[in-house]
Design a protein around this motif. Structure first.
Motif, PDB file in Angstrom:
ATOM      1  N   LEU A  44      -0.034   8.107  -1.012  1.00  0.00           N
ATOM      2  CA  LEU A  44      -1.401   8.160  -1.406  1.00  0.00           C
ATOM      3  C   LEU A  44      -2.380   8.073  -0.129  1.00  0.00           C
ATOM      4  O   LEU A  44      -3.081   8.912  -0.042  1.00  0.00           O
ATOM      5  N   LEU A  85       0.733  -1.155   0.121  1.00  0.00           N
ATOM      6  CA  LEU A  85      -0.179  -0.184   0.039  1.00  0.00           C
ATOM      7  C   LEU A  85       0.835   1.069   0.077  1.00  0.00           C
ATOM      8  O   LEU A  85       1.869   1.292   0.686  1.00  0.00           O
ATOM      9  N   ASP A  86       0.291   2.166  -0.664  1.00  0.00           N
ATOM     10  CA  ASP A  86       1.340   3.326  -0.913  1.00  0.00           C
ATOM     11  C   ASP A  86       0.828   4.564   0.340  1.00  0.00           C
ATOM     12  O   ASP A  86      -0.162   5.138   0.102  1.00  0.00           O
ATOM     13  N   HIS A  93      -3.489   0.120  -9.331  1.00  0.00           N
ATOM     14  CA  HIS A  93      -2.041  -0.501  -9.213  1.00  0.00           C
ATOM     15  C   HIS A  93      -2.297  -1.694  -8.530  1.00  0.00           C
ATOM     16  O   HIS A  93      -1.413  -2.769  -8.932  1.00  0.00           O
ATOM     17  N   LYS A  94      -3.089  -1.811  -7.689  1.00  0.00           N
ATOM     18  CA  LYS A  94      -3.306  -3.319  -7.040  1.00  0.00           C
ATOM     19  C   LYS A  94      -3.713  -4.225  -7.886  1.00  0.00           C
ATOM     20  O   LYS A  94      -3.138  -5.550  -7.950  1.00  0.00           O
ATOM     21  N   LYS A 113      -8.084   6.883  -4.841  1.00  0.00           N
ATOM     22  CA  LYS A 113      -8.647   5.348  -4.378  1.00  0.00           C
ATOM     23  C   LYS A 113      -8.451   4.585  -5.571  1.00  0.00           C
ATOM     24  O   LYS A 113      -7.863   3.477  -5.594  1.00  0.00           O
ATOM     25  N   TYR A 166      -2.512   0.737   6.189  1.00  0.00           N
ATOM     26  CA  TYR A 166      -1.100   1.429   5.529  1.00  0.00           C
ATOM     27  C   TYR A 166       0.215   1.406   6.344  1.00  0.00           C
ATOM     28  O   TYR A 166       1.099   1.312   5.839  1.00  0.00           O
ATOM     29  N   GLU A 184      -5.208   3.801  -6.818  1.00  0.00           N
ATOM     30  CA  GLU A 184      -4.519   2.748  -5.875  1.00  0.00           C
ATOM     31  C   GLU A 184      -5.095   1.471  -6.260  1.00  0.00           C
ATOM     32  O   GLU A 184      -4.453   0.451  -6.322  1.00  0.00           O
TER      33      GLU A 184
END
Lengths: 244, 115
Positions: free
Chosen positions: A75, A71-72, A129-130, A123, A241, A126
């Motif tokens: 962000l 997790l970033d 990316h996941k 969101k 996170y 994110e």
């Protein structure tokens, strides 16, 4: 003894007093209590997911520590700030409505909407990316890279796919972390979307000048809901996170 | 305060701008604090500290943004009782898994594990 209809005829129409309420105070307090009762059910609703989280984390501390690396934090941190700002503007919208500041009310509602949209935008980046990294917990689940971005599998000289020795190997239950991650943030995101719909409706009503010092219940109650959405994120952020 | 009279509402308490901005600032500082704390390895205090900071933030939001401090006590009671039930729910579940999970795994002939 005057009847309820007579009694209401004396009340200023600006209060928008519904026929089944005795007084504007009773109307306001009833609505507010209804919203608090609803918010408690919301929190109990989320508590099922928080319980799943607690049970899995207490059994799989290493998994959570590894998976949290995907997790970033930057962000997540920006999103936390964006949501806190939207809470501020929503609380300010209530103040504007209470004081009859029509321009301020509309401005605060628009800023809240923009923040909510920004939150969902970040969101979705994110999520993208996941999902791209194979971390969406469906039948094709399987991480392509480790949390540091190193490919988990490489092709050797003979063309066979082998584990990359430079990568940190993924723990076997990685999927359960992402099941919890997507359920918790997804349900929270759904609440943000619903909140955006309601706030947009409030904005349309505010444009027609429906709210003022004598009638601002809908603004106040929606703000309460919006703050609970913020409250839940306040817990989700460190729990998802910021794990060592 | 000279403008106190103008900034009054007959139905509910009006939150002063200063308080709103103060709470907003405090929430941002606490968010920074929780991120900063997470960069340090505090062992088993990691989780407790993160939860303490989150709880302080939640209390600030509830008391000021949600007007709970100036609201009818009954609403606060409803909310706090709800939270107590959440704590009960989570603690019992964690206690249960802490006590019996190892036994479950030992007794199972084959444990289904997802990759």
């Amino acid at each position: 003894m005057s009847s309820a209809a007579d009694h209401h005829a004396e009340v200023d129409p600006a209060y928008r007093l519904a026929h089944h309420f005795e007084s504007p105070e009773q109307q306001f307090e009833t609505g507010k209590f209804g919203m608090w009762a609803f918010l408690v059910t919301e929190i109990l609703f989320f508590s099922g997911l928080f319980t799943a989280y607690s049970v899995y984390r207490s059994n799989e501390a290493d998994l959570f520590s590894y998976a949290s690396g995907y997790l970033d934090t930057t962000l997540g941190c920006i999103n936390t700030a964006v949501l806190i700002l939207s809470s501020l503007t929503m609380a300010w919208a209530v103040r504007c409505a209470q004081l009859g500041q029509q321009r301020g009310l509309k401005f605060c509602l628009i800023v809240t909407l923009l923040c909510a949209g920004g939150f969902m935008g970040i969101k979705s980046v994110e999520y993208h990316h996941k999902i791209h990294n194979g971390l969406f917990p469906n039948a094709h689940f399987g991480a392509h890279e480790d949390p540091d971005g190193v490919p988990l599998h490489i092709t050797d000289e003979s063309g066979a796919t082998v584990a990359n020795p430079a990568a940190r190997p993924a723990p076997e239950n990685l999927r359960s972390f992402f099941g919890i991650y997507f359920c918790m943030t997804g349900l929270h995101g759904l609440h943000v979307l619903i909140g955006m719909g309601v706030i947009f409706w409030l904005y349309l009503r505010a444009r027609r000048g429906e709210f003022g010092p004598k009638y601002f219940g809908p603004i106040d109650f929606t703000a309460l809901y919006w703050h609970v959405v913020d409250l839940i994120w306040i817990f989700l952020f460190p729990l998802l996170y910021l794990i060592h | 305060m000279t403008d106190n009279h103008d900034h009054h509402n007959e139905l509910a308490h009006v939150m002063p701008v200063k308080v709103l901005l103060g709470v907003f600032g405090a929430l941002l500082v606490l968010t920074g604090a929780t991120v900063w704390v997470a960069t340090h390895d505090l062992g088993r205090f990691d989780l407790s500290l993160a939860l303490i900071i989150a709880t302080v933030k939640a209390v600030l939001v509830a008391l000021y943004f949600m007007h709970l401090r100036y609201d009818k006590v009954f609403n606060a009671i409803v909310f706090v009782v709800g939270i107590l039930f959440v704590i009960l729910f989570i603690s019992l579940a964690v206690m249960d898994t802490g006590n019996y999970q190892s036994q479950l795994l030992r007794n199972a002939d084959h444990v289904i594990r997802y990759r």
